[in-house]
Design an enzyme around this catalytic site. Structure first.
Site, PDB file in Angstrom:
ATOM      1  N   ASP A 118      19.888  71.496 -10.287  1.00 17.87           N
ATOM      2  CA  ASP A 118      18.797  71.506 -11.267  1.00 17.87           C
ATOM      3  C   ASP A 118      18.331  72.935 -11.581  1.00 17.87           C
ATOM      4  O   ASP A 118      17.819  73.224 -12.663  1.00 17.87           O
ATOM      5  CB  ASP A 118      17.600  70.700 -10.744  1.00 17.87           C
ATOM      6  CG  ASP A 118      17.980  69.501  -9.881  1.00 17.87           C
ATOM      7  OD1 ASP A 118      19.039  69.539  -9.223  1.00 17.87           O
ATOM      8  OD2 ASP A 118      17.209  68.532  -9.835  1.00 17.87           O
ATOM      9  N   ASP A 158      11.061  75.307  -9.704  1.00 13.46           N
ATOM     10  CA  ASP A 158      10.867  74.506 -10.917  1.00 13.46           C
ATOM     11  C   ASP A 158      10.062  75.208 -12.008  1.00 13.46           C
ATOM     12  O   ASP A 158       9.733  74.582 -13.029  1.00 13.46           O
ATOM     13  CB  ASP A 158      10.205  73.168 -10.572  1.00 13.46           C
ATOM     14  CG  ASP A 158      11.202  72.197  -9.955  1.00 13.46           C
ATOM     15  OD1 ASP A 158      12.352  72.179 -10.419  1.00 13.46           O
ATOM     16  OD2 ASP A 158      10.830  71.463  -9.024  1.00 13.46           O
TER      17      ASP A 158
HETATM   18  N1  GLY Z   1      14.856  68.165 -10.699  1.00 11.22           N
HETATM   19  C1  GLY Z   1      14.757  66.928 -10.058  1.00 11.22           C
HETATM   20  C2  GLY Z   1      15.444  65.818 -10.738  1.00 11.22           C
HETATM   21  O1  GLY Z   1      16.267  65.987 -11.591  1.00 11.22           O
HETATM   22  O2  GLY Z   1      15.135  64.690 -10.406  1.00 11.22           O
END
Ligand code: GLY
Length: 416
Positions: free
Chosen positions: A190, A128
């Site tokens: 993601d 992330d």
């Molecule tokens: N990256 C996690 C979500 O989109 O909830």
């Protein structure tokens, strides 16, 4: 014959233009941007305690239960590697500074951003890092270029690159889930968003390998992470010994085979961005494919351009996910400039319809300090269902600024 064709073409074109203009009129960008600015001011006032701000506490959500109890302020979480949303609030402040030009907002943007700089100097917790550092430092660098900001972005990109597995060809998203779920090398959709930081860092002294990693990740994901119709799995699991794709599963969606709305939104945004960075036609074609399945399926379960949290949840009470609509709207405003004129009008009109709906029916108004309500975070875990969530606001603000730019006749090439 040719004349008739031209006439029909002209009428079709005029019809499309008329509907596009109608959609444009329904989004009052200036009104919505001012609304966002006022909500930011309210939020900052609510975040002030004992005469000051704790810049290590990042707004994350306002839950349905909070609203019921009359609470209007953001619930915050600390700026730590385990909290993936820490970059969105600084990013919102940068957008607000870009919009308002107010020195006070700029100072707040810098102060909150600074709480994330440590990520450049430590091994990655997970993938992330792009969300965390590119939304904060990336926007800061774009608006107020600063060598120290560049160093943080490049340093963090190099940390993210440590998670790349060359045998598989993707970044490992969640080291923590390798053991727990038996997912030897897992990549979630993601992760596409984190590639933007790698591209930027590569162009700014971080090394060619960062570009190569981003492209390889996008290629491998394109090959394995999607079904034939262009809808994506949330998680792709790969074998670390052979590099082979093992299976596609879900983590935050309704089922392994379902179309989790935000996962698909990351795919739309991600491949649009990868095309911008590479000019590789394969990625442009793919961005359209993953968009077209989303737009095709949208009316089935949505009467207002905002999807259910998962397109395949059969429940009549399934909640919506405004955040997915925000991500898609922002992406489509960019993608509309890369495709042929007819498709471009379709994408822009879709984006404007989404924004019009969000502005009309999803704004928080006086109820709380967020911009929007009705997002869904992690439905299977029962977390953040029908809530205000910080990333919905981030992409809403971004989309409004992009639409304003288009209305001013300026292209949208990312946010630059
Ligand atoms: N990256 C996690 C979500 O989109 O909830």
């Amino acid at each position: 014959m040719r004349k008739t064709f031209c006439k029909i073409g002209l009428w079709a074109w005029m019809g499309l233009m008329a509907s596009s203009v109608a959609a444009q009129q329904r989004v009052d960008v200036e009104k919505d941007l001012l609304y966002c600015h006022r909500q930011v001011e309210r939020a900052l006032a609510g975040l002030k305690h004992d005469g000051g701000w704790d810049y290590t506490q990042m707004p994350r959500n306002i839950l349905a239960a909070d609203l019921e109890a009359g609470r209007q302020e953001w619930n915050c979480r600390p700026a730590v590697p385990e909290e993936w949303c820490g970059g969105f609030w600084p990013g919102i402040l940068w957008y607000d500074y870009e919009y308002s030009g107010e020195a006070y907002i700029g100072r707040q943007a810098r102060n909150y951003t600074a709480s994330l700089g440590f990520l450049a100097d430590r091994d990655p917790y997970d993938h992330d890092l792009g969300f965390l550092v590119y939304c904060s430092y990336g926007n800061g660098m774009r608006i107020e270029p600063d060598a120290a900001y560049r160093d943080v972005i490049v340093g963090t990109a190099r940390q993210l690159a440590k998670l790349f597995n060359p045998l598989v060809g993707t970044i490992l998203s969640w080291p923590r889930e390798v053991e727990r779920y038996g997912w030897p090398h897992n990549t979630i959709m993601d992760n596409m968003i984190n590639l933007e930081m790698l591209f930027w860092a590569s162009r700014n002294g971080g090394g060619q390998d960062l570009y190569d990693i981003a492209v390889r990740h996008a290629e491998t994901t394109m090959k394995h992470h999607f079904r034939p119709d262009g809808s994506c799995y949330h998680v792709a699991v790969y074998d670390t010994l052979t590099g082979d794709f093992i299976k596609g599963v879900t983590h935050q969606g309704y089922a392994d085979g379902s179309m989790w709305a935000r996962g698909q939104s990351w795919a739309i945004y991600g491949y649009t961005m990868v095309y911008r960075e590479t000019h590789d036609r394969r990625f442009l074609d793919f961005a359209q494919k993953v968009t077209d399945i989303y737009l095709k399926r949208l009316p089935e379960r949505s009467d207002d351009y905002v999807p259910l949290w998962d397109f395949d949840d059969p429940s009549p009470t399934a909640p919506k996910d405004a955040s997915a609509a925000c991500v898609v709207a922002s992406a489509l405003l960019e993608l509309s400039g890369y495709v042929d004129a007819e498709k471009g009008r379709t994408y822009r009109e879709a984006a404007e319809n989404m924004l019009a709906s969000l502005s009309k029916s999803y704004q928080s108004g006086d109820r709380c300090v967020s911009f929007l309500l009705h997002s869904t975070g992690h439905h299977p875990a029962g977390n953040e269902i029908d809530a205000a969530i910080i990333y919905a606001d981030y992409y809403y603000y971004e989309a409004l600024l992009r639409l304003r730019r288009l209305q001013q006749g300026r292209p949208v090439l990312g946010n630059g």
